[in-house]
Design a protein around this motif. Structure first.
Motif, PDB file in Angstrom:
ATOM      1  N   THR A  36       0.857  -1.188   0.000  1.00  0.00           N
ATOM      2  CA  THR A  36       0.000   0.000   0.000  1.00  0.00           C
ATOM      3  C   THR A  36       0.890   1.233   0.000  1.00  0.00           C
ATOM      4  N   ILE A  37       0.755   2.049  -1.036  1.00  0.00           N
ATOM      5  CA  ILE A  37       1.503   3.296  -1.151  1.00  0.00           C
ATOM      6  C   ILE A  37       0.527   4.424  -0.835  1.00  0.00           C
ATOM      7  N   SER A  38       0.892   5.268   0.130  1.00  0.00           N
ATOM      8  CA  SER A  38       0.013   6.358   0.575  1.00  0.00           C
ATOM      9  C   SER A  38       0.732   7.693   0.467  1.00  0.00           C
ATOM     10  N   TRP A  39      -0.057   8.748   0.346  1.00  0.00           N
ATOM     11  CA  TRP A  39       0.501  10.083   0.265  1.00  0.00           C
ATOM     12  C   TRP A  39      -0.465  11.083   0.879  1.00  0.00           C
ATOM     13  N   THR A  40       0.038  12.282   1.070  1.00  0.00           N
ATOM     14  CA  THR A  40      -0.758  13.380   1.602  1.00  0.00           C
ATOM     15  C   THR A  40      -0.358  14.647   0.859  1.00  0.00           C
ATOM     16  N   GLY A  41      -1.212  15.635   0.895  1.00  0.00           N
ATOM     17  CA  GLY A  41      -0.903  16.882   0.209  1.00  0.00           C
ATOM     18  C   GLY A  41      -1.830  17.998   0.637  1.00  0.00           C
ATOM     19  N   ARG A  42      -1.499  19.201   0.165  1.00  0.00           N
ATOM     20  CA  ARG A  42      -2.288  20.362   0.549  1.00  0.00           C
ATOM     21  C   ARG A  42      -1.944  21.510  -0.373  1.00  0.00           C
ATOM     22  N   ASP A  43      -2.875  22.425  -0.542  1.00  0.00           N
ATOM     23  CA  ASP A  43      -2.625  23.669  -1.262  1.00  0.00           C
ATOM     24  C   ASP A  43      -2.312  24.728  -0.216  1.00  0.00           C
ATOM     25  N   PRO A  44      -1.147  25.390  -0.298  1.00  0.00           N
ATOM     26  CA  PRO A  44      -0.794  26.372   0.728  1.00  0.00           C
ATOM     27  C   PRO A  44      -1.873  27.442   0.882  1.00  0.00           C
ATOM     28  N   LEU A  45      -2.189  27.754   2.120  1.00  0.00           N
ATOM     29  CA  LEU A  45      -3.220  28.736   2.431  1.00  0.00           C
ATOM     30  C   LEU A  45      -2.712  30.142   2.131  1.00  0.00           C
ATOM     31  N   LEU A  46      -3.468  30.898   1.364  1.00  0.00           N
ATOM     32  CA  LEU A  46      -3.153  32.286   1.051  1.00  0.00           C
ATOM     33  C   LEU A  46      -4.070  33.198   1.862  1.00  0.00           C
ATOM     34  N   GLN A  47      -3.790  34.482   1.864  1.00  0.00           N
ATOM     35  CA  GLN A  47      -4.662  35.430   2.565  1.00  0.00           C
ATOM     36  C   GLN A  47      -6.072  35.412   1.972  1.00  0.00           C
ATOM     37  N   VAL A  48      -6.157  35.428   0.647  1.00  0.00           N
ATOM     38  CA  VAL A  48      -7.438  35.351  -0.065  1.00  0.00           C
ATOM     39  C   VAL A  48      -7.249  34.532  -1.339  1.00  0.00           C
ATOM     40  N   LEU A  49      -8.332  34.008  -1.853  1.00  0.00           N
ATOM     41  CA  LEU A  49      -8.376  33.316  -3.143  1.00  0.00           C
ATOM     42  C   LEU A  49      -7.541  32.038  -3.224  1.00  0.00           C
ATOM     43  N   THR A  50      -7.410  31.306  -2.123  1.00  0.00           N
ATOM     44  CA  THR A  50      -6.750  30.000  -2.179  1.00  0.00           C
ATOM     45  C   THR A  50      -7.598  29.071  -3.048  1.00  0.00           C
ATOM     46  N   ALA A  51      -6.977  28.442  -4.033  1.00  0.00           N
ATOM     47  CA  ALA A  51      -7.729  27.604  -4.969  1.00  0.00           C
ATOM     48  C   ALA A  51      -8.208  26.307  -4.331  1.00  0.00           C
ATOM     49  N   GLY A  52      -7.393  25.695  -3.489  1.00  0.00           N
ATOM     50  CA  GLY A  52      -7.752  24.411  -2.882  1.00  0.00           C
ATOM     51  C   GLY A  52      -7.196  23.252  -3.686  1.00  0.00           C
ATOM     52  N   LEU A  53      -7.022  22.115  -3.035  1.00  0.00           N
ATOM     53  CA  LEU A  53      -6.433  20.929  -3.649  1.00  0.00           C
ATOM     54  C   LEU A  53      -7.397  20.280  -4.634  1.00  0.00           C
ATOM     55  N   ARG A  54      -6.895  19.918  -5.803  1.00  0.00           N
ATOM     56  CA  ARG A  54      -7.732  19.285  -6.830  1.00  0.00           C
ATOM     57  C   ARG A  54      -7.462  17.787  -6.932  1.00  0.00           C
ATOM     58  N   ASP A  55      -6.204  17.402  -7.231  1.00  0.00           N
ATOM     59  CA  ASP A  55      -5.896  15.986  -7.423  1.00  0.00           C
ATOM     60  C   ASP A  55      -4.393  15.738  -7.344  1.00  0.00           C
ATOM     61  N   TYR A  56      -4.028  14.456  -7.522  1.00  0.00           N
ATOM     62  CA  TYR A  56      -2.633  14.023  -7.434  1.00  0.00           C
ATOM     63  C   TYR A  56      -2.252  13.268  -8.702  1.00  0.00           C
ATOM     64  N   ARG A  57      -0.956  13.226  -8.972  1.00  0.00           N
ATOM     65  CA  ARG A  57      -0.392  12.416 -10.048  1.00  0.00           C
ATOM     66  C   ARG A  57       0.658  11.511  -9.417  1.00  0.00           C
ATOM     67  N   LEU A  58       0.542  10.195  -9.628  1.00  0.00           N
ATOM     68  CA  LEU A  58       1.445   9.206  -9.061  1.00  0.00           C
ATOM     69  C   LEU A  58       2.229   8.538 -10.175  1.00  0.00           C
ATOM     70  N   GLN A  59       3.550   8.419  -9.990  1.00  0.00           N
ATOM     71  CA  GLN A  59       4.403   7.774 -10.981  1.00  0.00           C
ATOM     72  C   GLN A  59       5.309   6.737 -10.325  1.00  0.00           C
ATOM     73  N   THR A  60       5.766   5.783 -11.142  1.00  0.00           N
ATOM     74  CA  THR A  60       6.685   4.742 -10.684  1.00  0.00           C
ATOM     75  C   THR A  60       7.737   4.477 -11.752  1.00  0.00           C
ATOM     76  N   ARG A  61       8.803   3.844 -11.342  1.00  0.00           N
ATOM     77  CA  ARG A  61       9.826   3.341 -12.267  1.00  0.00           C
ATOM     78  C   ARG A  61      10.630   2.270 -11.540  1.00  0.00           C
ATOM     79  N   TYR A  62      11.304   1.431 -12.340  1.00  0.00           N
ATOM     80  CA  TYR A  62      12.251   0.486 -11.757  1.00  0.00           C
ATOM     81  C   TYR A  62      13.464   1.294 -11.344  1.00  0.00           C
ATOM     82  N   ALA A  63      14.059   0.980 -10.217  1.00  0.00           N
ATOM     83  CA  ALA A  63      15.208   1.740  -9.724  1.00  0.00           C
ATOM     84  C   ALA A  63      16.304   1.768 -10.784  1.00  0.00           C
ATOM     85  N   GLY A  64      16.837   2.941 -11.032  1.00  0.00           N
ATOM     86  CA  GLY A  64      17.896   3.105 -12.011  1.00  0.00           C
ATOM     87  C   GLY A  64      17.397   3.434 -13.410  1.00  0.00           C
TER      88      GLY A  64
END
Length: 114
Positions: A36-64
């Motif tokens: 199970t691979i898990s992650w967390t995230g957030r959109d930094p809070l601004l004084q006004v007009l913070t857009a908010g978190l939309r989605d994530y992109r996950l990638q993998t590769r073989y080491a090297g």
């Protein structure tokens, strides 16, 4: 001087420690272990007009390897279960996008050897 403008800051994401289950499937000499691979995230809070978190992109590769493979291009999930071959070395990374379309930087990759 005060400026009220659109959100231009990218959201951030980071991977958490993966959890490994017991070996689950065998096909000849190849054995897979579910991780199970898990992650967390957030959109930094601004004084006004913070857009908010939309989605994530996950990638993998073989080491090297030089090429990253996208597993999820626009997911709102914060975890995924993958069957990985025992003994093979994998790397994963994630990044977040806010509702204004701003991507953050890729997280530091994690290495998994099931």
């Amino acid at each position: 001087i005060f400026l009220k403008g659109p959100d231009r800051t990218g959201a951030w994401a980071k991977l958490t420690t993966p959890s490994t289950a017991k070996a689950a499937t065998a096909a000849g000499p190849s054995v897979k272990r579910y991780v199970t691979i898990s992650w967390t995230g957030r959109d930094p809070l601004l004084q006004v007009l913070t857009a908010g978190l939309r989605d994530y992109r996950l990638q993998t590769r073989y080491a090297g390897a030089s090429t990253w493979i996208t597993l999820s291009a626009a997911t709102t999930s914060t975890s995924v279960v993958r069957g990985l071959y025992v003994g093979r070395v994998y790397e994963f990374r994630v990044r977040a996008r806010d509702k204004a379309g701003n991507y953050g930087a890729w997280s530091a990759p994690i290495t998994i050897v099931p």
